[in-house]
Design an enzyme around this catalytic site. Structure first.
Site, PDB file in Angstrom:
ATOM      1  N   VAL A  57       6.374 -19.532 -55.249  1.00 15.15           N
ATOM      2  CA  VAL A  57       7.377 -18.712 -54.573  1.00 15.15           C
ATOM      3  C   VAL A  57       6.780 -17.321 -54.424  1.00 15.15           C
ATOM      4  O   VAL A  57       6.411 -16.688 -55.416  1.00 15.15           O
ATOM      5  CB  VAL A  57       8.708 -18.632 -55.352  1.00 15.15           C
ATOM      6  CG1 VAL A  57       9.693 -17.724 -54.614  1.00 15.15           C
ATOM      7  CG2 VAL A  57       9.310 -20.012 -55.551  1.00 15.15           C
ATOM      8  N   GLU A  58       6.673 -16.873 -53.191  1.00 10.36           N
ATOM      9  CA  GLU A  58       6.121 -15.547 -52.909  1.00 10.36           C
ATOM     10  C   GLU A  58       7.267 -14.531 -52.916  1.00 10.36           C
ATOM     11  O   GLU A  58       8.190 -14.612 -52.111  1.00 10.36           O
ATOM     12  CB  GLU A  58       5.440 -15.582 -51.540  1.00 10.36           C
ATOM     13  CG  GLU A  58       4.595 -14.380 -51.218  1.00 10.36           C
ATOM     14  CD  GLU A  58       3.852 -14.572 -49.905  1.00 10.36           C
ATOM     15  OE1 GLU A  58       2.763 -13.996 -49.762  1.00 10.36           O
ATOM     16  OE2 GLU A  58       4.356 -15.294 -49.009  1.00 10.36           O
TER      17      GLU A  58
END
Length: 238
Positions: free
Chosen positions: A107-108
């Site tokens: 997850v950025e």
């Protein structure tokens, strides 16, 4: 959601729960004003259209309470621009889930100069609770994943366009030679050729011609060959 949970159960990915037990914890609403005011996190994931996202984010802020963190799953648009839709821009953060979401651990998290530190900390905690791993980046066109992924994907399309090799060979070369779990053309099929085209056009307008979409990509989108969701892209999907 039900079919996805069933596939996950068949792969023993539900931690002992049944699809029905998971679905029982899900409430579906059909309008933004039906979101619970007590929500702690709302993630928007509408198409990559700035005006649409601005409208949705503004309406979310008008529905949820002040304790709620608002996140965008955008893969390329500026979080700072989207934050302009909010009265409290410090509560907005990018939360870019990487495809395919159930299988990917990434997850950025994207922060702007206005994003409050406690907001980032809370999002990091949620990512950890999901059993995923975060990469924290500063707001910039395409962030880290889309900028690099689109660059590789566009070059793979140009190679196909130039007759360097067929799609299967290009993908296999990256999987075997660079240990990529999925080749760039198959990945484009999974994301959607229309989505990748929109991202490339945005990056070309902000970062320069090196992100200009190949004509082959434009032609395939115009034909409706959008990848897995239409059954045909660079590969054929049953």
């Amino acid at each position: 959601m039900a079919s996805g949970l069933q596939r996950a159960a068949e792969r023993d990915k539900l931690g002992g729960a049944t699809p029905a037990e998971v679905l029982a914890r899900v409430t579906v609403v059909s309008a933004i004003d039906e979101l619970p005011a007590g929500a702690d996190l709302v993630v928007e994931a509408v198409p990559e259209i700035v005006d649409l996202k601005l409208d949705v984010l503004h309406r979310i802020e008008g529905t949820v309470g002040p304790q709620c963190v608002i996140a965008s799953n955008t893969s390329s648009l500026s979080i700072a621009v989207l934050a302009a839709a909010l009265d409290a821009p410090e509560r907005l953060v990018g939360m870019h889930f990487f495809n395919p979401v159930p299988a990917s651990t990434l997850v950025e998290i994207v922060r702007t100069d206005a994003t409050a530190g406690p907001v980032v900390d809370r999002v990091r905690g949620w990512v950890e609770l999901l059993g995923k791993q975060e990469v924290l980046v500063n707001d910039s066109p395409g962030f880290a994943t889309s900028r690099l992924g689109v660059c590789l994907g566009l070059e793979a399309i140009r190679m196909l366009e130039d007759g360097v090799a067929d799609a299967e060979s290009i993908d296999r070369a990256m999987e075997l030679g660079y240990r990529h779990p999925m080749g760039p053309l198959r990945s484009t099929d999974l994301v959607g050729l229309d989505v990748r085209l929109a991202i490339a056009e945005h990056l070309a307008s902000t970062l320069g011609e090196r992100f200009a979409p190949p004509q082959l990509l434009r032609d395939m989108v115009a034909r409706g060959d959008l990848g897995r969701k239409t059954g045909r892209g660079f590969h054929t999907w049953s």
